[in-house]
Design a protein around this motif. Structure first.
Motif, mmCIF file in Angstrom:
data_model
loop_
_atom_site.group_PDB
_atom_site.id
_atom_site.type_symbol
_atom_site.label_atom_id
_atom_site.label_comp_id
_atom_site.label_asym_id
_atom_site.label_seq_id
_atom_site.Cartn_x
_atom_site.Cartn_y
_atom_site.Cartn_z
ATOM 1 N N GLU A 156 -27.580 21.462 -4.531
ATOM 2 C CA GLU A 156 -27.283 22.020 -5.861
ATOM 3 C C GLU A 156 -27.766 21.081 -6.956
ATOM 4 O O GLU A 156 -28.400 21.504 -7.933
ATOM 5 C CB GLU A 156 -25.779 22.260 -6.004
ATOM 6 N N SER A 157 -27.484 19.801 -6.793
ATOM 7 C CA SER A 157 -27.896 18.813 -7.791
ATOM 8 C C SER A 157 -29.421 18.733 -7.872
ATOM 9 O O SER A 157 -30.000 18.714 -8.965
ATOM 10 C CB SER A 157 -27.312 17.446 -7.431
ATOM 11 N N PHE A 158 -30.082 18.694 -6.723
ATOM 12 C CA PHE A 158 -31.535 18.611 -6.677
ATOM 13 C C PHE A 158 -32.164 19.819 -7.377
ATOM 14 O O PHE A 158 -33.080 19.686 -8.198
ATOM 15 C CB PHE A 158 -31.975 18.529 -5.216
ATOM 16 N N GLU A 159 -31.681 21.012 -7.077
ATOM 17 C CA GLU A 159 -32.226 22.221 -7.692
ATOM 18 C C GLU A 159 -32.084 22.185 -9.208
ATOM 19 O O GLU A 159 -33.004 22.570 -9.939
ATOM 20 C CB GLU A 159 -31.537 23.451 -7.119
ATOM 21 N N THR A 160 -30.944 21.701 -9.679
ATOM 22 C CA THR A 160 -30.731 21.636 -11.127
ATOM 23 C C THR A 160 -31.661 20.613 -11.761
ATOM 24 O O THR A 160 -32.224 20.854 -12.840
ATOM 25 C CB THR A 160 -29.260 21.301 -11.438
ATOM 26 N N HIS A 161 -31.840 19.478 -11.121
ATOM 27 C CA HIS A 161 -32.775 18.473 -11.634
ATOM 28 C C HIS A 161 -34.202 19.035 -11.720
ATOM 29 O O HIS A 161 -34.934 18.747 -12.680
ATOM 30 C CB HIS A 161 -32.764 17.224 -10.742
ATOM 31 N N ILE A 162 -34.598 19.788 -10.724
ATOM 32 C CA ILE A 162 -35.931 20.402 -10.748
ATOM 33 C C ILE A 162 -36.077 21.277 -11.991
ATOM 34 O O ILE A 162 -37.093 21.226 -12.701
ATOM 35 C CB ILE A 162 -36.177 21.225 -9.472
ATOM 36 N N GLU A 163 -35.063 22.074 -12.260
ATOM 37 C CA GLU A 163 -35.116 22.974 -13.415
ATOM 38 C C GLU A 163 -35.119 22.186 -14.726
ATOM 39 O O GLU A 163 -35.789 22.581 -15.696
ATOM 40 C CB GLU A 163 -33.947 23.950 -13.369
ATOM 41 N N ILE A 164 -34.401 21.080 -14.775
ATOM 42 C CA ILE A 164 -34.391 20.245 -15.983
ATOM 43 C C ILE A 164 -35.785 19.682 -16.247
ATOM 44 O O ILE A 164 -36.267 19.672 -17.383
ATOM 45 C CB ILE A 164 -33.351 19.108 -15.851
ATOM 46 N N ALA A 165 -36.438 19.209 -15.188
ATOM 47 C CA ALA A 165 -37.792 18.676 -15.350
ATOM 48 C C ALA A 165 -38.743 19.749 -15.863
ATOM 49 O O ALA A 165 -39.542 19.509 -16.784
ATOM 50 C CB ALA A 165 -38.293 18.102 -14.017
ATOM 51 N N LYS A 166 -38.677 20.941 -15.287
ATOM 52 C CA LYS A 166 -39.566 22.015 -15.713
ATOM 53 C C LYS A 166 -39.254 22.443 -17.147
ATOM 54 O O LYS A 166 -40.186 22.715 -17.926
ATOM 55 C CB LYS A 166 -39.455 23.197 -14.751
ATOM 56 N N ALA A 167 -37.987 22.507 -17.514
ATOM 57 C CA ALA A 167 -37.622 22.933 -18.860
ATOM 58 C C ALA A 167 -38.137 21.973 -19.918
ATOM 59 O O ALA A 167 -38.432 22.385 -21.054
ATOM 60 C CB ALA A 167 -36.100 23.061 -18.968
ATOM 61 N N ASN A 168 -38.261 20.698 -19.566
ATOM 62 C CA ASN A 168 -38.719 19.686 -20.519
ATOM 63 C C ASN A 168 -40.192 19.340 -20.362
ATOM 64 O O ASN A 168 -40.714 18.513 -21.120
ATOM 65 C CB ASN A 168 -37.857 18.426 -20.381
ATOM 66 N N GLY A 169 -40.844 19.934 -19.385
ATOM 67 C CA GLY A 169 -42.259 19.668 -19.174
ATOM 68 C C GLY A 169 -42.565 18.244 -18.793
ATOM 69 O O GLY A 169 -43.607 17.686 -19.162
ATOM 70 N N ILE A 170 -41.649 17.611 -18.030
ATOM 71 C CA ILE A 170 -41.849 16.220 -17.626
ATOM 72 C C ILE A 170 -41.869 16.127 -16.102
ATOM 73 O O ILE A 170 -41.599 17.097 -15.394
ATOM 74 C CB ILE A 170 -40.768 15.279 -18.216
ATOM 75 N N ALA A 171 -42.186 14.945 -15.601
ATOM 76 C CA ALA A 171 -42.355 14.744 -14.167
ATOM 77 C C ALA A 171 -41.015 14.751 -13.435
ATOM 78 O O ALA A 171 -39.946 14.604 -14.038
ATOM 79 C CB ALA A 171 -43.079 13.423 -13.914
ATOM 80 N N LEU A 172 -41.103 14.900 -12.122
ATOM 81 C CA LEU A 172 -39.948 14.828 -11.230
ATOM 82 C C LEU A 172 -40.174 13.695 -10.254
ATOM 83 O O LEU A 172 -41.221 13.636 -9.596
ATOM 84 C CB LEU A 172 -39.788 16.142 -10.467
ATOM 85 N N GLN A 173 -39.217 12.762 -10.159
ATOM 86 C CA GLN A 173 -39.293 11.672 -9.179
ATOM 87 C C GLN A 173 -38.288 11.947 -8.061
ATOM 88 O O GLN A 173 -37.083 12.009 -8.310
ATOM 89 C CB GLN A 173 -38.995 10.322 -9.829
ATOM 90 N N ILE A 174 -38.803 12.062 -6.847
ATOM 91 C CA ILE A 174 -37.994 12.481 -5.709
ATOM 92 C C ILE A 174 -37.596 11.298 -4.844
ATOM 93 O O ILE A 174 -38.425 10.472 -4.466
ATOM 94 C CB ILE A 174 -38.766 13.504 -4.855
#
Length: 307
Positions: A156-174
């Motif tokens: 759940e947390s990971f999915e939300t972080h993914i959406e936050i990155a996309k909403a802000n147009g910034i990178a995702l660090q996994i």
């Protein structure tokens, strides 16, 4: 502290600093600085909030020591609200730093049990909108420390972080530990951000080929220098060159020949040189490519807006 006029007014934010926990049996003397790299690079992932070693290295001194050996900037990474706020504030005041903000996957089960996960994720979303926050991370899945009862909260947390990155147009660090297939499945199900980075890449050539297929970046740390890590070097050899980054994950994962001792961004040249040896390429070419790849992921360090 740096004498560069652009850095003279930089200050370390209050709070955030932490002592590294360890068993007390390792060598905590700090390694000497390596020979400078011929072309400056960036440290894709570091935690300057940690104090470690017999000789403490303050965050601003760490940045200056890194610059002296050809590490011109770092991505300072948060793992909870306190360190994410600290990271964003440090980046706002120092042009050598960009920030990543997130809740570490191992934080998610506890926060969920306490009824705090949603509110903490909302604060991460707010921080992600700041101009010098250029990534959401480190987020992901960690099945090494978290059992099956905590996996739903991590996802759940990971999915939300993914959406936050996309909403802000910034990178995702996994952060991906013992969860390669589940991380890939989540990225494909939710839809990966345009710039997705596997921090401290821990997979093999198979995972590298999956990253190649989807255009996901792979960041290699000091683990790629370890004698018992041939699979990482095999992955580096098959990774598309334009998708390769480098990092320290300081103060952890110190590269050979200093494995186990305190790590810091100034030791990144050891990893980069070993990467060039593995690839059988000139060091200049590898450095230039890592620098260009990193700027493509995060933008320029000396600009405040989106690049």
């Amino acid at each position: 502290m740096s004498t560069d006029p652009a850095q003279r007014d930089a200050q370390v934010p209050a709070g955030g600093l932490r002592k590294r926990k360890d068993g007390g049996s390792r060598d905590t003397t700090r390694p000497e600085s390596p020979e400078p790299l011929p072309i400056p690079v960036y440290d894709n992932h570091a935690h300057l909030e940690f104090e470690d070693g017999v000789d403490q290295l303050e965050p601003l001194d760490s940045l200056a020591r890194a610059a002296a050996v050809g590490v011109r900037g770092i991505v300072q990474v948060g793992t909870d609200l306190e360190t994410s706020r600290w990271s964003a504030e440090l980046a706002a005041g120092d042009r050598r730093v960009l920030a990543a903000v997130a809740l570490h996957p191992n934080e998610a089960p506890r926060l969920f049990a306490e009824g705090l996960l949603s509110s903490h994720l909302s604060e991460i979303a707010r921080l992600a909108g700041q101009p010098r926050v250029r990534a959401v991370g480190e987020t992901g899945l960690d099945f090494f420390r978290t059992g099956e009862d905590g996996r739903a909260a991590q996802i759940e947390s990971f999915e939300t972080h993914i959406e936050i990155a996309k909403a802000n147009g910034i990178a995702l660090q996994i952060h991906d530990r013992d969860a390669h297939d589940e991380v890939v499945a989540t990225l494909l199900r939710v839809g990966a951000p345009e710039r997705t980075v596997f921090h401290c890449f821990s997979g093999d050539a198979r995972l590298a080929r999956i990253c190649n297929e989807h255009g996901w970046y792979m960041s290699f740390s000091g683990t790629s220098t370890f004698k018992n890590a041939p699979a990482l070097r095999e992955a580096l050899a098959v990774a598309r060159p334009e998708l390769v980054l480098a990092e320290t994950d300081a103060p952890f994962l110190t590269p050979e020949p200093f494995r186990g001792r305190p790590n810091a961004p100034y030791l990144l040249p050891h990893t980069v040189r070993r990467m060039a040896e593995t690839l059988e390429e000139p060091l200049d070419d590898v450095c230039a490519r890592i620098a260009a790849n990193t700027e493509r992921v995060y933008g320029l360090w000396d600009e405040d807006g989106d690049d």
